[in-house]
Design a protein around this motif. Sequence first.
Motif, mmCIF file in Angstrom:
data_model
loop_
_atom_site.group_PDB
_atom_site.id
_atom_site.type_symbol
_atom_site.label_atom_id
_atom_site.label_comp_id
_atom_site.label_asym_id
_atom_site.label_seq_id
_atom_site.Cartn_x
_atom_site.Cartn_y
_atom_site.Cartn_z
ATOM 1 N N THR A 182 0.816 -1.208 0.000
ATOM 2 C CA THR A 182 0.000 0.000 0.000
ATOM 3 C C THR A 182 0.849 1.258 0.000
ATOM 4 O O THR A 182 0.508 2.252 -0.645
ATOM 5 C CB THR A 182 -0.937 0.011 1.232
ATOM 6 O OG1 THR A 182 -1.689 -1.197 1.245
ATOM 7 C CG2 THR A 182 -1.890 1.183 1.185
ATOM 8 N N TYR B 26 2.833 -6.496 -8.968
ATOM 9 C CA TYR B 26 2.117 -7.692 -9.418
ATOM 10 C C TYR B 26 2.935 -8.947 -9.091
ATOM 11 O O TYR B 26 2.395 -9.947 -8.607
ATOM 12 C CB TYR B 26 1.847 -7.628 -10.929
ATOM 13 C CG TYR B 26 1.017 -6.445 -11.335
ATOM 14 C CD1 TYR B 26 -0.369 -6.455 -11.178
ATOM 15 C CD2 TYR B 26 1.607 -5.293 -11.865
ATOM 16 C CE1 TYR B 26 -1.139 -5.363 -11.544
ATOM 17 C CE2 TYR B 26 0.838 -4.199 -12.239
ATOM 18 C CZ TYR B 26 -0.526 -4.232 -12.077
ATOM 19 O OH TYR B 26 -1.285 -3.150 -12.428
ATOM 20 N N VAL C 42 -8.384 -4.576 -1.113
ATOM 21 C CA VAL C 42 -9.050 -3.485 -1.829
ATOM 22 C C VAL C 42 -9.340 -2.327 -0.882
ATOM 23 O O VAL C 42 -9.114 -1.154 -1.209
ATOM 24 C CB VAL C 42 -10.356 -3.993 -2.487
ATOM 25 C CG1 VAL C 42 -11.153 -2.828 -3.060
ATOM 26 C CG2 VAL C 42 -10.039 -4.994 -3.594
ATOM 27 N N SER D 33 -4.328 -1.733 -5.518
ATOM 28 C CA SER D 33 -5.044 -1.706 -6.787
ATOM 29 C C SER D 33 -5.745 -3.034 -7.044
ATOM 30 O O SER D 33 -5.332 -4.089 -6.557
ATOM 31 C CB SER D 33 -4.083 -1.393 -7.936
ATOM 32 O OG SER D 33 -3.194 -2.471 -8.151
ATOM 33 N N THR E 91 -4.592 -7.009 -6.422
ATOM 34 C CA THR E 91 -5.444 -7.851 -5.579
ATOM 35 C C THR E 91 -5.860 -9.115 -6.327
ATOM 36 O O THR E 91 -5.875 -10.213 -5.760
ATOM 37 C CB THR E 91 -6.687 -7.068 -5.132
ATOM 38 O OG1 THR E 91 -6.281 -5.862 -4.491
ATOM 39 C CG2 THR E 91 -7.517 -7.873 -4.162
ATOM 40 N N GLN F 51 -5.952 -5.246 -14.477
ATOM 41 C CA GLN F 51 -5.757 -3.858 -14.067
ATOM 42 C C GLN F 51 -5.918 -2.914 -15.259
ATOM 43 O O GLN F 51 -6.537 -1.850 -15.148
ATOM 44 C CB GLN F 51 -4.375 -3.675 -13.435
ATOM 45 C CG GLN F 51 -4.047 -2.259 -12.984
ATOM 46 C CD GLN F 51 -4.970 -1.776 -11.872
ATOM 47 O OE1 GLN F 51 -5.413 -2.584 -11.049
ATOM 48 N NE2 GLN F 51 -5.252 -0.490 -11.845
ATOM 49 N N LYS G 185 -9.383 -1.681 -16.283
ATOM 50 C CA LYS G 185 -10.036 -0.663 -15.428
ATOM 51 C C LYS G 185 -11.457 -1.102 -15.043
ATOM 52 O O LYS G 185 -12.459 -0.551 -15.509
ATOM 53 C CB LYS G 185 -10.063 0.691 -16.130
ATOM 54 C CG LYS G 185 -8.663 1.224 -16.450
ATOM 55 C CD LYS G 185 -8.704 2.624 -17.001
ATOM 56 C CE LYS G 185 -7.307 3.118 -17.382
ATOM 57 N NZ LYS G 185 -6.369 3.123 -16.263
ATOM 58 N N GLU H 169 -12.818 -1.291 -11.880
ATOM 59 C CA GLU H 169 -13.266 -0.892 -10.540
ATOM 60 C C GLU H 169 -14.766 -0.604 -10.479
ATOM 61 O O GLU H 169 -15.414 -0.865 -9.472
ATOM 62 C CB GLU H 169 -12.488 0.341 -10.066
ATOM 63 C CG GLU H 169 -11.058 0.066 -9.633
ATOM 64 C CD GLU H 169 -10.092 -0.084 -10.788
ATOM 65 O OE1 GLU H 169 -8.901 -0.378 -10.554
ATOM 66 O OE2 GLU H 169 -10.531 0.107 -11.959
#
Length: 325
Positions: A67, A76, A101, A106, A110, A156, A159, A161
């Motif tokens: 973090t 990664y 998360v 990210s 995760t 990732q 995108k 999210e």
Amino acid sequence: MFGWLEQLADGLVYQVFKLDANDHLAEALHFFIYDSIKIILLLILVIFFMGLVNSFFPVERVKNYLTSHNLFGFEYLFASLFGVVTPFCSCSSVPLFIGFVRGGISLGVTFTFLITSPLVNEVAIGLFIGLFGIKTTLIYVSTGILLGTISGFILQKLKLESLLTPWVQDLMKEDRNLDNHFLPVKISFSKRLKSIFKEALIIIKGVLPFVIIGIAMGSFMHGYIPEGFFETYLQKDNWFAVPIATLLAVPMYSNASGMLPVLQVLVSKGVPLGTAIAFMMGVVGLSLPEAMLLKKVMSFKLIAIFFSVVSICIIISGYLFNIFL
């Protein structure tokens, strides 16, 4: 190293139970006795050893490190390596997924952990060495780490999210700067051993049912399924064998420890190692129970994307295994 165990299994099956060596039941029972004791011994040894390692390498420290540091894209790989040293099945990894998360890590990183943790861990590595040798184990571990790393990177870049459930998005909006950093606490070695022993028992109790079920399945296949049965459908020359094995694995659920005896039998029955490993990866890394748990944190669309990306990576890995092994 396990010569004494072979003699023990022979004695029990052929002398105590007085079964004929050519009997299907004798073959199945011999496999069950031999592999049960062998895998359980390996399981205890590996879990206890890794308990020592994990006691000095807590989860919270890695989470805080990921973090708070800019790792220039290597996060990664670090998350994948962290997944290797955590003995979680795909379903028990979900609570850590939520914690990652929420902690500001990210989504791709995760996902990397979520993929690698059940697929390649110290328990699976220890058993893999005992069943298939160091060379095959190193290739399997490297493939698993790369699979998690590449899948996480791809996810990732997509995108995704916005496809998390509102519940998770609300958690992400909460204050992520809570003072939850790792504080080193001096604990005597004797207390550490007691704690490690307790944790090892918990892990063994959780893993053991899957191991016994896996060995029982392997025993039945070893004793009753004729030679060449799997070769007909999953032979190396059949280019659809790897995708078929991967898709067949999704409805099933087990952990790596439980699947290794089945993998051993598949290979002994003529299934190419890459195809068999793709089947194992599909069972361990992708399952309907996992999808049901993930529904708490992901939309159906995100689950479908996650499963699709990982499935493609597993299939590619299976083909590569078949080519180079």
